[in-house]
Structure formats: structure tokens, C-alpha cells
Enzyme design. Sequence first.
Site, PDB file in Angstrom:
ATOM      1  N   ARG A   1       0.866  -1.182   0.000  1.00 39.66           N
ATOM      2  CA  ARG A   1       0.000   0.000   0.000  1.00 39.66           C
ATOM      3  C   ARG A   1       0.903   1.232   0.000  1.00 39.66           C
ATOM      4  NH1 ARG A   1      -3.991   2.227   4.841  1.00 39.66           N
ATOM      5  NH2 ARG A   1      -2.193   3.475   5.400  1.00 39.66           N
TER       6      ARG A   1
ATOM      7  N   TYR B   1      -2.813  11.564   6.053  1.00 42.05           N
ATOM      8  CA  TYR B   1      -3.171  10.237   6.544  1.00 42.05           C
ATOM      9  C   TYR B   1      -2.217   9.179   5.969  1.00 42.05           C
ATOM     10  CZ  TYR B   1      -4.950   5.626   6.628  1.00 42.05           C
ATOM     11  OH  TYR B   1      -4.995   4.277   6.803  1.00 42.05           O
TER      12      TYR B   1
ATOM     13  N   ASP C   1      -5.080   3.917  -0.034  1.00 42.45           N
ATOM     14  CA  ASP C   1      -6.221   4.133   0.863  1.00 42.45           C
ATOM     15  C   ASP C   1      -6.598   5.613   0.838  1.00 42.45           C
ATOM     16  OD1 ASP C   1      -8.067   4.172   2.906  1.00 42.45           O
ATOM     17  OD2 ASP C   1      -6.795   3.132   4.372  1.00 42.45           O
TER      18      ASP C   1
ATOM     19  N   HIS D   1      -9.177   6.712   2.547  1.00 40.14           N
ATOM     20  CA  HIS D   1      -9.669   6.917   3.916  1.00 40.14           C
ATOM     21  C   HIS D   1     -10.961   7.734   3.992  1.00 40.14           C
ATOM     22  CE1 HIS D   1      -8.484   6.822   8.335  1.00 40.14           C
ATOM     23  NE2 HIS D   1      -8.189   5.628   7.894  1.00 40.14           N
TER      24      HIS D   1
ATOM     25  N   GLU E   1      -8.845   2.007  -1.860  1.00 37.18           N
ATOM     26  CA  GLU E   1      -9.596   1.683  -0.639  1.00 37.18           C
ATOM     27  C   GLU E   1     -10.387   2.879  -0.120  1.00 37.18           C
ATOM     28  OE1 GLU E   1      -7.074  -0.230   2.177  1.00 37.18           O
ATOM     29  OE2 GLU E   1      -8.143   0.593   3.894  1.00 37.18           O
TER      30      GLU E   1
ATOM     31  N   GLU F   1     -13.793  -1.443   6.352  1.00 42.22           N
ATOM     32  CA  GLU F   1     -13.180  -1.528   7.691  1.00 42.22           C
ATOM     33  C   GLU F   1     -14.046  -0.909   8.783  1.00 42.22           C
ATOM     34  OE1 GLU F   1      -9.440   0.418   6.755  1.00 42.22           O
ATOM     35  OE2 GLU F   1     -10.035   2.180   7.883  1.00 42.22           O
TER      36      GLU F   1
ATOM     37  N   ARG G   1     -13.518  -5.373   3.043  1.00 41.38           N
ATOM     38  CA  ARG G   1     -12.399  -5.264   3.985  1.00 41.38           C
ATOM     39  C   ARG G   1     -12.807  -5.335   5.457  1.00 41.38           C
ATOM     40  NH1 ARG G   1      -9.606  -1.623   4.890  1.00 41.38           N
ATOM     41  NH2 ARG G   1      -7.632  -2.642   5.254  1.00 41.38           N
TER      42      ARG G   1
ATOM     43  N   GLU H   1      -4.259  -7.320   5.044  1.00 43.29           N
ATOM     44  CA  GLU H   1      -3.382  -6.228   5.489  1.00 43.29           C
ATOM     45  C   GLU H   1      -2.521  -6.718   6.645  1.00 43.29           C
ATOM     46  OE1 GLU H   1      -3.881  -1.546   6.734  1.00 43.29           O
ATOM     47  OE2 GLU H   1      -5.500  -2.921   7.218  1.00 43.29           O
TER      48      GLU H   1
ATOM     49  N   TRP I   1     -11.734  12.083   8.621  1.00 43.45           N
ATOM     50  CA  TRP I   1     -10.291  11.845   8.802  1.00 43.45           C
ATOM     51  C   TRP I   1      -9.861  10.627   8.015  1.00 43.45           C
ATOM     52  CZ3 TRP I   1      -7.904   7.614  11.384  1.00 43.45           C
ATOM     53  CH2 TRP I   1      -6.469   7.685  11.364  1.00 43.45           C
TER      54      TRP I   1
HETATM   55  C1  GCO Z   1      -6.209   0.720   7.327  1.00 38.30           C
HETATM   56  C2  GCO Z   1      -6.993   1.684   8.136  1.00 38.30           C
HETATM   57  C3  GCO Z   1      -6.346   2.104   9.391  1.00 38.30           C
HETATM   58  C4  GCO Z   1      -7.297   2.976  10.208  1.00 38.30           C
HETATM   59  C5  GCO Z   1      -7.176   2.611  11.639  1.00 38.30           C
HETATM   60  C6  GCO Z   1      -8.051   3.462  12.523  1.00 38.30           C
HETATM   61  O1  GCO Z   1      -6.503   0.613   6.159  1.00 38.30           O
HETATM   62  O2  GCO Z   1      -5.350   0.066   7.895  1.00 38.30           O
HETATM   63  O3  GCO Z   1      -7.475   2.718   7.348  1.00 38.30           O
HETATM   64  O4  GCO Z   1      -5.101   2.686   9.163  1.00 38.30           O
HETATM   65  O5  GCO Z   1      -6.995   4.311  10.027  1.00 38.30           O
HETATM   66  O6  GCO Z   1      -7.513   1.264  11.771  1.00 38.30           O
HETATM   67  O7  GCO Z   1      -7.951   3.028  13.836  1.00 38.30           O
HETATM   68 MG    MG Z   2      -8.073   1.755   5.503  1.00 38.46          MG
END
Ligand code: GCO
Ligand code: MG
Length: 402
Positions: A147, A159, A210, A212, A236, A262, A283, A339, A402
Site C-alpha cells: 500500500r 493520513y 487508501d 480513507h 480503498e 473496515e 475489507r 493487510e 479523517w
Molecule cells: C487501514 C486503516 C487504518 C485505520 C485505523 C483506525 O486501512 O489500515 O485505514 O489505518 O486508520 O484502523 O484506527
Molecule cells: Mg483503511
Amino acid sequence: MRIVEARVIVTSPGRNFVTLKIVTDEGVTGVGDATLNGRELAVEAYLREHVVPLLIGRDPARIEDTWQYLYQGAYWRRGPVTMSAIAAVDTALWDIKGKVAGLPVYQLLGGRSREGVTVYGHANGETVTEVLAEVARYLDLGYRAVRVQCGVPGLANTYGVSADKMFYEPADSALPTEATWSTERYLAHIPSVFARVRDEFGPDLRLLHDAHHRLTPIEAARLGSSLEPYALTWLEDPVRAELQEGFRLIRRHTTTPIATGEVFNSVWDASQLISEQLIDYIRMTVVRAGGISHLRRVFDFAALHHVRSGSHGATDLSPVCMAAALHLDISIPNFGLQEYMRHTPETDAVFPHGYHYDGGYLHPGEAPGLGVDIDEEAAARYPYSPAYLPVNRLEDGSIHPW
Ligand code: GCO
Ligand code: MG
């Protein structure tokens, strides 16, 4: 066999983890992860006050019945707190069942469907030059999928980019820190990062990114289409996951594969995405999705619709969650990627485990049950300390995901 005790253990070897340990009258024990990053004590209290008293005296062999009892019996269904608590119970009961049978949990799930679990790591850097060096480091470690996250010119922090690259921990402050975001700066920069990475490492390496949850559907569509020349394995969380229709618009505009899930807690959060084939990878992972029993159900549903797994494996999920995820990963037919952010040596010492990494793959090990435990003496040396994820604002001060 009866459950005689269930302990909720909070420990912080560098970051907070909540673990449930179920004890039976025959001395067999099982563990489950209940960690909810930044809201840990809500799950700890839910388990301690509302779940543990209901477990005492139950037959640990009745995994499905216990799941339904806790899920339907609460009446107030779903949500991250409830589902993380149920996940911990479910995971611990699978662990016990495996130990009683003398078999690793993956054998109870139908046995091996592959030789190893392909993982991806996180290469990140403030600049493209730093990113290239990090990708090379993962290749040296044998990773087959990486990633890529990169700093954005004009933004103080981004991020996924951290000083301590191997052990990224965003929940870094007793009160939330604030970050500043600009979608315009981000969209202008990211395609050039992937152009450099592809150019340097060639077509074979699997690349992921990602977003996010930060984009609107049309912004995500633009990003997906601008990344098409670099053939990502997945983009992602392009948009906020709450509105499943958003993904339909992305799909109309790009062939970049999409991964999400997630923050989902149940199959109902993903049913439209899966049945309409609006995503390519789901995911969700064990602790956030009600445990092995429910996640297995999600993955089976996904398998019917050409959607593969891509379980979340950030460091805020403990080695107990990782072990449970690996038993699912090795057994399901539609595994995609796992991951794998490495835990620190302190965390590994608190959670002794038999799973191991070798040349781009993780292996769950052959120990009966999950093959992971919590060393409660070691855990007691690391008391809870509050840690929150950051809050994000646009350059004009508006709150943004975020
Ligand atoms: C990922 C996630 C994490 C989250 C985290 C928040 O893809 O691994 O986006 O990095 O930000 O799990 O607690
Ligand atoms: Mg993520």
C-alpha cells in the site's frame, strides 16, 4: 463443559487493546479481541456489565446459539461497540472449540484453501523519494503487495504517512490532534506518485492506496480513472461508507478495483455493495464484524457475487484478531489480500502467537485453537492510557472525514 469465568483485560503495550478471556470448568480457555480504537472503554464496559454475566454457566460449544443470543437478545442491534463485544465472545468460543477438538480453527472452517495468506504492507513517506525507498524495503522483506501513501505538498501531515514507518499509530494523543486537508492538493499529487512507483518497480508488484473515506463519489471517480494506467490492485475507502449508492457512481467511471468495509459491522452494511458488485474487495475484519461466525457469513455472501476478502489488519487490531483473521483467510474460497501492519515487539510479547510471516505470506500455524494467547502478567505492566484518532479539517476550518 461450562463457562465459569470471563475476564476483560485492558492493556497498553504502546497502544490500547481490549481482550476477552473465557475460562471453562475444565480449564480450557479462549481469547477474543474487542479493541475499538479510541473508544476502548465503551466495549470494555459493555462486555463487563452486559455480556460476561450472561456467559456464566453457558455451554462454550454452542457458538452460533451464543451469537444469536447476544445479537438478537440485546434488541439494540449492530454498531461498533456491540459488534466488537460479540466478536470477542465468538472468537474466544472458536478458540475453545479448536482446543477441545485438538485442531487449528481453520480445520474446523473447512481446511486449507491455499498454502499461505498473501499480505500487503504500508510503504509511506513525505516525499516520493522516501516512498520509493520504503517500497524497496518491503520488497526486500519479500512482500508481494504494498500500500502506497505519500505526503501532499502544501499539507503539514497526511493520513498514512508517519515518522515511524513500520509501526504507524494514528491514535497518538490523549485528546484528538487536528489535521488539515485539501482534496484539491491531494488529487493533483497522487497520480504522479503512482507513476513514479510503477516506473521504478515494474508491472508485477501489486499496488494499493487508501483514500480513507475523504472523497465525494465524483472526486473518487476522477482519482480512480487517473490511476488506471498504474493498474492498482485496489483503491480503498474512496468515499464515506455510509451511503452505498455513492459507489455506483464510481463504478460508472473507472475500472480501478474498489475495496471498502473496515468501518462496517455487519453484512447489512455491505449487502447492496456486494449484491450489486459495486466493490471488488470487502475489507471487514473479525473484531469489527461480530467475530469469525459473522465474518464467515459475509465472505460466503461475497463469494456468490465475485467479491473477494481484503481483511483490515491495522495495528489497532490485536494479534488475537490477526490470528482469527488468518484462520478465515486460509480457509475461504474467495480470499483476496490480508493487510499486515506489524505489531511492536512489546505487543508481540503480551500476545504470544504461533502465526508467522515468511516471504510475503502469513501462516496461521498448527496449534489447536487460534494459536494465540494473552500473557496476563505482561499485560498488567501496561495500564490503559487514553489515545484518540485525529480530527480532520479543511483549510477553511470545516470538519472533514479523517
Ligand atoms: C487501514 C486503516 C487504518 C485505520 C485505523 C483506525 O486501512 O489500515 O485505514 O489505518 O486508520 O484502523 O484506527
Ligand atoms: Mg483503511
